[in-house]
Design an enzyme around this catalytic site. Structure first.
Site, PDB file in Angstrom:
ATOM      1  CD  GLU A  65      -2.580   1.325   2.614  1.00  0.00           C
ATOM      2  OE1 GLU A  65      -3.518   2.145   2.667  1.00  0.00           O
ATOM      3  OE2 GLU A  65      -2.270   0.582   3.554  1.00  0.00           O
ATOM      4  CD  GLU A 102      -6.601   2.322   6.879  1.00  0.00           C
ATOM      5  OE1 GLU A 102      -5.743   1.704   7.525  1.00  0.00           O
ATOM      6  OE2 GLU A 102      -6.396   2.769   5.732  1.00  0.00           O
TER       7      GLU A 102
END
Length: 253
Positions: A139, A236
């Site tokens: 990521e 998130e």
């Protein structure tokens, strides 16, 4: 209807992980994911997952020595042994809870040696994870929240994935981070769709509930469905108040 996974690294932080899983179920999430579950009681988490019927979609490798400012180890030259140990531990937890994805954190590093180290550790992670049908995720993190993090752009991530050359490595496409770093997120998403393994959202720039800020997630999520992406979307975000309200999910159907 878009379905969402509650990221318990940010949501219900005042609760234990098992109680956070129960809270996510009550709030209407169809899955959960977490950051670093390594201080939790494995059996209690297992019980909460069984009780709620929620799958856990992902977890992260350990950050390392947080007190020393570490944020992942897998691109750190000289820390290969420690990095592989965190990968092994993450796989153990993932196997126990039937977690399909592990985010291998790169850490703060730069340069060709750091890339070579990251590639070595990712190949190790992929080979070990493949024995359990687990996907490895990487990521990009933005340079405001994580200055100096090794992986910062989707193009760099795509290049790393190609060099690792394993079938079970994918990109975690976090709209929050990539809007800050690159913008034009829908076009980037479409071009990268074949290597995307999971999606996360939050408002930009404050990383709060995704029904505010500069990104129009109603439009974005509709585009994702039209592109054929139908997996649960990772929520998130950092709640804007101590009382976690999830009304935004109704607004982003």
């Amino acid at each position: 209807m878009t379905q969402y996974s509650a990221n318990l690294g940010f949501l219900w932080q005042s609760l234990s992980l098992p109680d956070g899983i129960r809270a996510a179920k009550e709030a209407g999430f169809v899955a959960v994911e977490c950051h670093w579950p390594y201080d939790e009681d494995i059996d209690e988490v297992t019980q909460a997952l069984m009780e709620t019927g929620l799958p856990m979609l992902g977890l992260n490798t350990s950050r390392g020595n947080v007190a020393a400012g570490e944020n992942g180890l897998s691109a750190l030259v000289g820390r290969e042994h420690d990095a592989k140990a965190t990968i092994d531990k993450a796989i153990d937890y993932a196997v126990h809870w039937s977690v399909p994805n592990i985010h291998v954190m790169a850490g703060f590093a730069n340069g060709e040696q750091a890339e070579a180290t990251f590639l070595e550790n990712l190949r190790y992670a992929c080979d070990q994870a493949s024995l359990h049908l687990i996907t490895i995720l990487i990521e990009p993190l933005n340079h405001h929240d994580a200055p100096g993090y090794f992986l910062q752009t989707s193009a760099q991530a795509a290049d790393i994935i190609a060099k690792v050359d394993r079938p079970n490595i994918k990109l975690m496409f976090d709209f929050y981070h990539l809007q800050i770093m690159e913008g034009d997120v829908c076009r980037h998403f479409e071009s990268l769709l074949p290597i995307i393994g999971h999606v996360q959202i939050a408002s930009v720039p404050d990383r709060a509930e995704p029904d505010s800020g500069e990104l129009n997630y109603r439009y974005i999520l509709d585009r994702l469905k039209k592109m054929g992406y139908t997996q649960p979307i990772g929520a998130e975000y950092k709640p804007s108040s101590d009382t976690i309200e999830c009304d935004w999910m109704k607004a982003l159907i």
